[in-house]
Write a protein that holds these residues in place. Structure first.
Motif, mmCIF file in Angstrom:
data_model
loop_
_atom_site.group_PDB
_atom_site.id
_atom_site.type_symbol
_atom_site.label_atom_id
_atom_site.label_comp_id
_atom_site.label_asym_id
_atom_site.label_seq_id
_atom_site.Cartn_x
_atom_site.Cartn_y
_atom_site.Cartn_z
ATOM 1 N N GLU A 47 78.480 14.689 57.390
ATOM 2 C CA GLU A 47 79.036 14.275 58.680
ATOM 3 C C GLU A 47 80.192 15.170 59.065
ATOM 4 N N LYS A 82 76.955 21.930 62.112
ATOM 5 C CA LYS A 82 76.920 20.493 62.376
ATOM 6 C C LYS A 82 76.280 19.781 61.190
ATOM 7 N N PRO A 83 76.308 18.441 61.198
ATOM 8 C CA PRO A 83 75.710 17.689 60.090
ATOM 9 C C PRO A 83 74.246 18.053 59.841
ATOM 10 N N CYS A 90 85.243 16.399 58.027
ATOM 11 C CA CYS A 90 83.854 16.401 57.562
ATOM 12 C C CYS A 90 83.754 15.837 56.159
#
Length: 126
Positions: free
Chosen positions: A76, A94-95, A116
């Protein structure tokens, strides 16, 4: 390789403050939580699974290199790879992105604008 993991079934992982610690050599705002195993860097053996989290705005200033395998999955948040010493530039991710690095691979520096959480596997070759 001496295996340093035990059998564990599903168990709750406290994502709050409990059990998180700053990894040696990392700047403030980056914390790890060991989920399983142990990595003996001096003895060059072992296998660990950990969570690594960055607080928003945190960045490292130099590339990392180590003598063990590393697999990383961004669960995340956002992670930028290749920023400069002031935290500028780099390639954002990004995730649900993944990296696998052999021993001796230079990687980073890293930053996270919004914070994150990463899952990391570290192990020595047989």
């Amino acid at each position: 390789m001496k295996m340093s993991k035990s059998h564990s079934e599903f168990f709750p992982v406290d994502m709050g403050a409990e059990g998180w610690a700053p990894p040696p050599g990392y700047p403030a705002g980056i914390e790890e939580k060991i989920l399983s195993g142990h990595l003996d860097e001096a003895g060059k053996e072992g296998f660990r699974t950990r969570l690594l989290r960055f607080k928003p705005g945190v960045y490292t200033t130099a590339p990392f290199v180590h003598d063990y395998w590393e697999e990383v999955y961004l669960v995340e948040g956002d992670l930028t790879v290749g920023n400069d010493e002031q935290g500028n530039g780099g390639t954002p991710f990004k995730p649900h992105t993944y990296a696998c690095r052999p021993p001796g691979a230079f990687h980073g520096p890293f930053k996270s604008e919004g914070g994150c959480v990463l899952v990391e596997l570290h192990y020595y070759p047989n």
